[in-house]
Scaffold this motif. Structure first.
Motif, short mmCIF file in Angstrom:
data_model
loop_
_atom_site.label_atom_id
_atom_site.label_comp_id
_atom_site.label_asym_id
_atom_site.label_seq_id
_atom_site.Cartn_x
_atom_site.Cartn_y
_atom_site.Cartn_z
N ARG A 143 0.82 -1.21 0.00
CA ARG A 143 0.00 0.00 0.00
C ARG A 143 0.86 1.26 0.00
NH1 ARG A 143 -4.84 -1.59 -1.02
NH2 ARG A 143 -5.90 -0.04 0.27
N TYR A 144 2.17 1.10 0.06
CA TYR A 144 3.04 2.27 0.24
C TYR A 144 4.05 2.35 -0.90
CZ TYR A 144 0.93 2.33 4.84
OH TYR A 144 0.00 2.39 5.86
N ALA A 145 4.40 3.60 -1.25
CA ALA A 145 5.31 3.80 -2.38
C ALA A 145 6.74 3.39 -2.05
CB ALA A 145 5.27 5.28 -2.80
N ALA A 146 7.14 3.57 -0.78
CA ALA A 146 8.56 3.44 -0.43
C ALA A 146 8.96 2.04 0.02
CB ALA A 146 8.90 4.46 0.67
N HIS A 147 7.99 1.19 0.33
CA HIS A 147 8.35 -0.12 0.88
C HIS A 147 7.21 -1.11 0.72
CE1 HIS A 147 5.73 0.94 4.25
NE2 HIS A 147 6.35 2.10 4.30
N ARG A 148 7.56 -2.40 0.82
CA ARG A 148 6.52 -3.43 0.91
C ARG A 148 6.05 -3.50 2.35
NH1 ARG A 148 7.57 -8.60 -3.01
NH2 ARG A 148 5.46 -9.04 -2.30
N GLY A 149 4.87 -4.02 2.55
CA GLY A 149 4.35 -4.22 3.90
C GLY A 149 3.80 -2.96 4.53
N LEU A 150 3.30 -3.09 5.75
CA LEU A 150 2.64 -1.99 6.45
C LEU A 150 3.62 -1.17 7.28
CD1 LEU A 150 -0.55 -3.90 7.72
CD2 LEU A 150 -0.31 -2.51 5.65
N ASN A 151 4.87 -1.61 7.36
CA ASN A 151 5.89 -0.89 8.14
C ASN A 151 5.40 -0.63 9.56
OD1 ASN A 151 8.41 0.27 8.49
ND2 ASN A 151 7.74 2.31 7.86
N LEU A 152 4.96 -1.71 10.24
CA LEU A 152 4.46 -1.59 11.60
C LEU A 152 5.62 -1.46 12.58
CD1 LEU A 152 1.68 -4.36 11.51
CD2 LEU A 152 1.44 -1.91 11.04
N THR A 153 5.33 -0.95 13.77
CA THR A 153 6.37 -0.82 14.80
C THR A 153 6.87 -2.19 15.24
OG1 THR A 153 4.69 -0.90 16.50
CG2 THR A 153 5.37 1.30 15.75
N LEU A 154 8.07 -2.18 15.81
CA LEU A 154 8.63 -3.43 16.34
C LEU A 154 7.73 -4.01 17.43
CD1 LEU A 154 10.97 -5.45 16.38
CD2 LEU A 154 12.14 -3.98 18.03
N GLY A 155 7.09 -3.14 18.24
CA GLY A 155 6.22 -3.60 19.31
C GLY A 155 5.05 -4.42 18.80
N VAL A 156 4.44 -3.98 17.71
CA VAL A 156 3.31 -4.73 17.15
C VAL A 156 3.81 -6.01 16.49
CG1 VAL A 156 1.50 -4.69 15.38
CG2 VAL A 156 1.78 -2.75 16.94
N ARG A 157 4.92 -5.94 15.79
CA ARG A 157 5.43 -7.16 15.13
C ARG A 157 5.87 -8.20 16.17
NH1 ARG A 157 9.97 -5.79 12.14
NH2 ARG A 157 9.98 -3.69 13.00
N GLU A 158 6.46 -7.75 17.25
CA GLU A 158 6.82 -8.70 18.31
C GLU A 158 5.56 -9.37 18.88
OE1 GLU A 158 8.23 -7.13 22.01
OE2 GLU A 158 8.77 -9.10 22.77
N GLY A 159 4.52 -8.54 19.10
CA GLY A 159 3.27 -9.09 19.64
C GLY A 159 2.60 -10.07 18.70
N ILE A 160 2.68 -9.81 17.39
CA ILE A 160 2.10 -10.74 16.41
C ILE A 160 2.74 -12.11 16.56
CG2 ILE A 160 2.07 -11.29 13.93
CD1 ILE A 160 1.70 -8.28 13.37
N ILE A 161 4.04 -12.14 16.71
CA ILE A 161 4.76 -13.42 16.80
C ILE A 161 4.55 -14.08 18.15
CG2 ILE A 161 7.15 -14.22 17.16
CD1 ILE A 161 6.21 -14.47 14.33
N LYS A 162 4.60 -13.30 19.22
CA LYS A 162 4.75 -13.94 20.54
C LYS A 162 3.49 -13.94 21.41
CE LYS A 162 8.53 -12.53 22.68
NZ LYS A 162 9.61 -11.60 23.04
N HIS A 163 2.34 -13.44 20.91
CA HIS A 163 1.20 -13.32 21.83
C HIS A 163 0.71 -14.68 22.32
CE1 HIS A 163 -1.07 -13.93 18.05
NE2 HIS A 163 -1.99 -14.45 18.83
N SER A 164 0.82 -15.71 21.47
CA SER A 164 0.20 -16.98 21.87
C SER A 164 1.19 -18.11 22.12
CB SER A 164 -0.82 -17.42 20.81
OG SER A 164 -0.19 -17.63 19.57
#
Ligand code: MG
Length: 384
Positions: A143-164
């Motif tokens: 969705r972004y011109a400068a990069h692939r992906g949503l460029n989420l913060t490290l905090g959210v990406r860590e939570g995606i991986i480790k919440h469960s």
């Protein structure tokens, strides 16, 4: 903007703090915090919209009232926000993590996930919905011109991986940046348990709506519901059973949620965990149910496995789901030229099996059935 000052919460007051950092530097926003921006990026993602077309437990064909993965996600988000508020945590981070927690699920619920995992195992790979969620937000959303992906913060990406679950740096060296030697922050820890609260309540509701579960049987055999039912029955004598059932479900959700809040608060006090670092380096997860409610949770979960998830009516749907996923996986493995053009480039770097799994995992129930109907007419695919 006001920032949470609780030292146990993930802070956003310093936009340069490690958990607020993005892979591609982005200037701070004047009116929105980093996790508020992430929440909005998640809600605007195509993968988030596709949750509306993915099975939670029941396919939508039988009733308009069943939860989809999207409405389940919204229920988790409101419980997570409530728990985060009660514990004075970062509500925006908790909400963002709840909204993204199921984004990596394939079509057809757990049957689809199982089938996709079995297909990948034949190629020496595995399917893991948390890792797939990370691939979606880092790679597939464009969705972004400068990069692939949503460029989420490290905090959210860590939570995606480790919440469960926890990942070992030995088996998953690619996840090393997510502090694998540490527990996740409380905002991520509560997601797994608010997910439990949401589906333990909703699956009884949808199970009765489907006719596969009976209220009288639930009262006899599901301990946590039974004690809630007895309370609401005393409060509302001579009221129709179906209204008492819904009252009991609401009470049950409150009982579970309050227990999570109170037990987590007590754990923090008991172990004198005053800061985020204290939570991260504590040897166990701090967000828990009490032993009594945990026993009731496990008992209800077992009941749902025995009487709902593995009942003959749903097993028929699960078998069909497995056949569709497996047949399509094999079709594209044999005919990679039939994959959409956007996927061809990734075959060089990711390998064909992973790319086929990525393509299938992104589909809604309706879209995968449409694909199946189209390729079924071609001679190479075995008929089911
Ligand atoms: Mg979930």
């Amino acid at each position: 903007m006001s920032f949470n000052q609780n030292p146990r919460a993930v802070s956003e007051s310093d936009p340069g703090a490690p958990l607020c950092v993005r892979a591609f530097p982005a200037p701070a926003h004047a009116n929105r915090t980093p996790f508020q921006r992430d929440r909005e990026r998640i809600v605007q993602a195509r993968a988030f919209r596709r949750l509306a077309g993915k099975t939670q437990v029941f396919t939508s064909r039988a009733s308009d009232h069943f939860r989809s993965r999207l409405t389940h996600t919204m229920e988790v988000a409101q419980i997570a926000r409530h728990v985060a508020c009660a514990l004075d945590l970062n509500e925006d981070l908790a909400e963002a993590l709840a909204l993204v927690h199921d984004i990596g699920h394939p079509p057809f619920g757990h049957a689809g996930e199982r089938a996709l995992d079995q297909c990948l195992q034949r190629h020496g790979l595995r399917f893991d919905h948390n890792i797939h969620a990370l691939r979606i937000v880092e790679h597939f959303e464009q969705r972004y011109a400068a990069h692939r992906g949503l460029n989420l913060t490290l905090g959210v990406r860590e939570g995606i991986i480790k919440h469960s679950r926890d990942y070992s740096p030995v088996t998953h060296p690619e996840l090393a940046i997510y502090f694998l030697d540490q527990a996740p922050p409380l905002e991520a820890q509560i997601i797994d348990l608010t997910d439990e609260i949401a589906y333990l309540t909703a699956d009884l509701d949808d199970g009765v709506e489907s006719g596969l579960l009976e209220i009288a049987h639930l009262r006899q055999h599901v301990r946590v519901l039974s004690r809630c039912f007895n309370i609401v029955e005393r409060q509302h004598p001579n009221v129709d059973e179906k209204y008492l059932f819904h009252e009991a479900l609401q009470l049950m959700q409150n009982v579970l949620t309050d227990d999570l809040i109170n037990t987590t608060r007590a754990n923090l006090e008991l172990h004198a965990l005053e800061t985020l670092q204290g939570v991260r380096f504590h040897r166990q997860r701090v967000a828990t149910f009490s032993p009594e409610v945990e026993a009731e949770r496990l008992q209800e979960k077992q009941y749902l496995y025995d009487h709902l998830y593995t009942c003959p009516e749903l097993e028929l749907e699960h078998n069909k789901a497995e056949e569709v996923v497996t047949a399509l996986f094999d079709y594209w493995i044999e005919s990679p030229e039939e994959l959409p053009e956007g996927y061809h480039e990734d075959i060089q770097t990711e390998g064909l099996a992973r790319v086929v799994a990525d393509y299938i995992a992104g589909m809604t129930d309706a879209y995968i059935l449409l694909q199946y109907a189209m390729v079924k007419r071609r001679p190479r695919l075995p008929r089911v």
